[in-house]
Design a protein around this motif. Structure first.
Motif, mmCIF file in Angstrom:
data_model
loop_
_atom_site.group_PDB
_atom_site.id
_atom_site.type_symbol
_atom_site.label_atom_id
_atom_site.label_comp_id
_atom_site.label_asym_id
_atom_site.label_seq_id
_atom_site.Cartn_x
_atom_site.Cartn_y
_atom_site.Cartn_z
ATOM 1 N N THR A 1 40.882 44.720 40.911
ATOM 2 C CA THR A 1 41.825 44.522 42.024
ATOM 3 C C THR A 1 42.358 43.100 41.922
ATOM 4 O O THR A 1 41.642 42.147 42.208
ATOM 5 N N TRP A 2 43.583 42.965 41.481
ATOM 6 C CA TRP A 2 44.129 41.620 41.235
ATOM 7 C C TRP A 2 44.672 40.972 42.500
ATOM 8 O O TRP A 2 44.539 39.770 42.696
ATOM 9 N N SER A 3 45.303 41.776 43.357
ATOM 10 C CA SER A 3 45.934 41.177 44.545
ATOM 11 C C SER A 3 44.984 41.238 45.728
ATOM 12 O O SER A 3 44.154 42.145 45.802
ATOM 13 N N PRO A 4 45.119 40.279 46.661
ATOM 14 C CA PRO A 4 44.202 40.274 47.812
ATOM 15 C C PRO A 4 44.417 41.502 48.688
ATOM 16 O O PRO A 4 45.543 41.957 48.872
ATOM 17 N N GLN A 5 43.305 42.025 49.216
ATOM 18 C CA GLN A 5 43.385 43.209 50.067
ATOM 19 C C GLN A 5 43.377 42.838 51.540
ATOM 20 O O GLN A 5 43.852 43.568 52.380
ATOM 21 N N GLY A 6 42.787 41.667 51.834
ATOM 22 C CA GLY A 6 42.591 41.309 53.246
ATOM 23 C C GLY A 6 43.807 40.620 53.829
ATOM 24 O O GLY A 6 44.877 40.574 53.217
#
Ligand SMILES: Cc1cc2nc3c(=O)[nH]c(=O)nc-3n(C[C@H](O)[C@H](O)[C@H](O)COP(=O)(O)OP(=O)(O)OC[C@H]3O[C@@H](n4cnc5c(N)ncnc54)[C@H](O)[C@@H]3O)c2cc1C
Length: 436
Positions: A427-432
């Motif tokens: 998961t490269w991009s932030p999820q939060g």
């Protein structure tokens, strides 16, 4: 009076400048899947070859052969490497050979087969000048003129030499890209190679084997801390996926620059196979067979100056940990110092209207488009020019089919090619949410 149609240059939807692998990939996908689009790719080479000046014995692709012109996006295309093997009746022998990598010679032959087979690729056509008449681009080749709604620049990169070496450029002070243009004799010469990437390694191993005759001495200098391997491991290879590249292109410019430098050895190192080969050859010759040690590897040395004394050169290099200057006497100096992005000369009439980045190279935006003050909807796409926009995969073969599909979808305004990719394990991009 009706205009004389014979005098009106042909109008193309897309004109490609150069038909190296990157534009060739666009040509192949367009020919198969968008036949109503009029495309033409011009290449100045009479007989097609891939980096012929670096075609040395025993050199191989750094990339898997399935990353060919088309397979990543359309494995049913007839321009795949596998179809090339079948058409040349060597599919089974290729499998039996159990090659871990394809030789550059075979890949070049594959590209030639495609370039010569595609009707929308015109070889022996050097594009001399491109201007814009307010409505269309006007291209002048040696023999004809054409008009085009859009352009795709694919003329490759320009060899880069340190400034101090430029005045000495010639037969005995040369860039790696021209080493195989003609026969050379290094017998009894003091040879210095500058540059610790794959090209430097390919030249070193060939010189060590006496490909140009047995040299008197061989010094290989690299600015890098060591002779660094290409990182070919699984998670690093995630950088060479559409998903990674797409999210990378959206990052802040400063962050993109930082990440590209940190990822250097995912694309610019030497293959582990080549490093092992070099080490084993050195061991056998100088440790087992006790030859006097005439080949020297010198990492952490930055070449900083060069002078000529008679027929020979003196190269000065700064040592990375001690700052001391070392001097190397040389009869031949080969710079394997890489390439830079430049606008092709034929674009000179439009050069002032194209935005540049801090290094003076054209800035590449979304959909591989150059930012230019153009007239109407005339677009300029560019391949192999957006390393800091799209990341380290951009100058590599890995994603060329995907990039071609992005460009062709954008050009035609339709989703001819399915570009959706399932998320991978990382998961490269932030999820939060953003922290306050
Ligand atoms: C020796 C070498 C080995 C490499 N090996 C690998 C590898 O194993 N894996 C990998 O992923 N990447 C590799 N690369 C990096 C990259 O994949 C290649 O450089 C690739 O060839 C880039 O393709 P291109 O189409 O942008 O340019 P090029 O291959 O440089 O092609 C440009 C073409 O444009 C033509 N041209 C230029 N100007 C004009 C003009 N005015 N009019 C008409 N034609 C013109 C030229 O004749 C040429 O055919 C390698 C690079 C080099 C130098």
């Amino acid at each position: 009076m009706l205009p004389n149609m014979a005098d009106t240059p042909e109008l193309l939807d897309l004109a490609g400048i150069g038909a190296g692998p990157f534009n060739l990939s666009i040509a192949a996908l367009a020919a198969d899947r968008l036949p109503t689009l009029s495309t033409r790719f011009f290449d100045r080479q009479q007989r097609y070859a891939w980096h012929e000046g670096m075609m040395l014995p025993d050199t191989h692709l750094q990339t898997g052969f399935l990353k060919d012109l088309v397979t990543g996006i359309d494995p049913t295309s007839r321009w795949s490497f596998l179809n090339y093997l079948v058409q040349h009746r060597r599919f089974y022998r290729f499998l039996n050979a159990e090659l871990s990598t394809v030789s550059r010679a075979e890949f070049s032959d594959y590209l030639r087969w495609a370039a010569e087979g595609l009707d929308n690729v015109w070889l022996n056509h050097s594009v001399r000048e491109i201007d814009h008449d307010g409505e269309h681009f006007c291209l002048r080749t040696d023999t004809r003129t054409f008009r085009a709604r859009h352009l795709c620049l694919g003329s490759g990169k320009t060899p880069w030499l340190p400034t101090f070496a430029c005045e000495y450029q010639g037969e005995r002070c040369l860039h790696a890209e021209s080493i195989a243009w003609h026969a050379r004799d290094f017998t009894n010469q003091r040879v210095v190679i500058v540059g610790g990437g794959q090209s430097g390694a390919d030249i070193f191993i060939n010189a060590l084997r006496g490909h140009w005759g047995p040299p008197k001495s061989l010094h290989w200098l690299s600015r890098r801390r060591n002779f660094q391997p290409l990182d070919e491991t699984a998670f690093t290879n995630e950088y060479f996926t559409p998903g990674y590249t797409s999210q990378f292109a959206e990052l802040d410019e400063r962050v993109r620059h930082r990440e590209v430098s940190a990822q250097k050895y995912a694309s610019d190192g030497i293959t582990p196979a080549a490093l092992t080969e070099i080490y084993q050859t050195l061991y056998h010759r100088f440790d087992v067979m006790n030859e006097p040690r005439w080949a020297h590897l010198l990492p952490h040395r930055e070449a900083v100056n060069m002078t000529r004394t008679g027929d020979a050169f003196v190269l000065e290099a700064r040592h990375g940990t001690t700052d001391l200057l070392e001097r190397f006497d040389a009869d031949v100096v080969i710079f394997a110092t890489g390439f830079e992005s430049r606008l092709p000369e034929c674009m000179a009439p439009l050069a002032d209207r194209i935005s540049r980045d801090e290094q003076g190279a054209p800035s590449v935006g979304r959909h591989f488009l150059l930012d230019w003050q153009g007239d109407g909807d005339s677009r300029i796409y560019a391949v192999n020019a957006g390393r800091t926009r799209y990341g380290i995969a951009e100058p590599q073969l890995s994603l060329m089919a995907w990039r071609s599909a992005v460009i062709l979808n954008h050009l035609s305004g339709q989703a001819h090619f399915d570009l959706d990719d399932d998320p991978g394990p990382v998961t490269w991009s932030p999820q939060g949410r953003e922290s306050s």
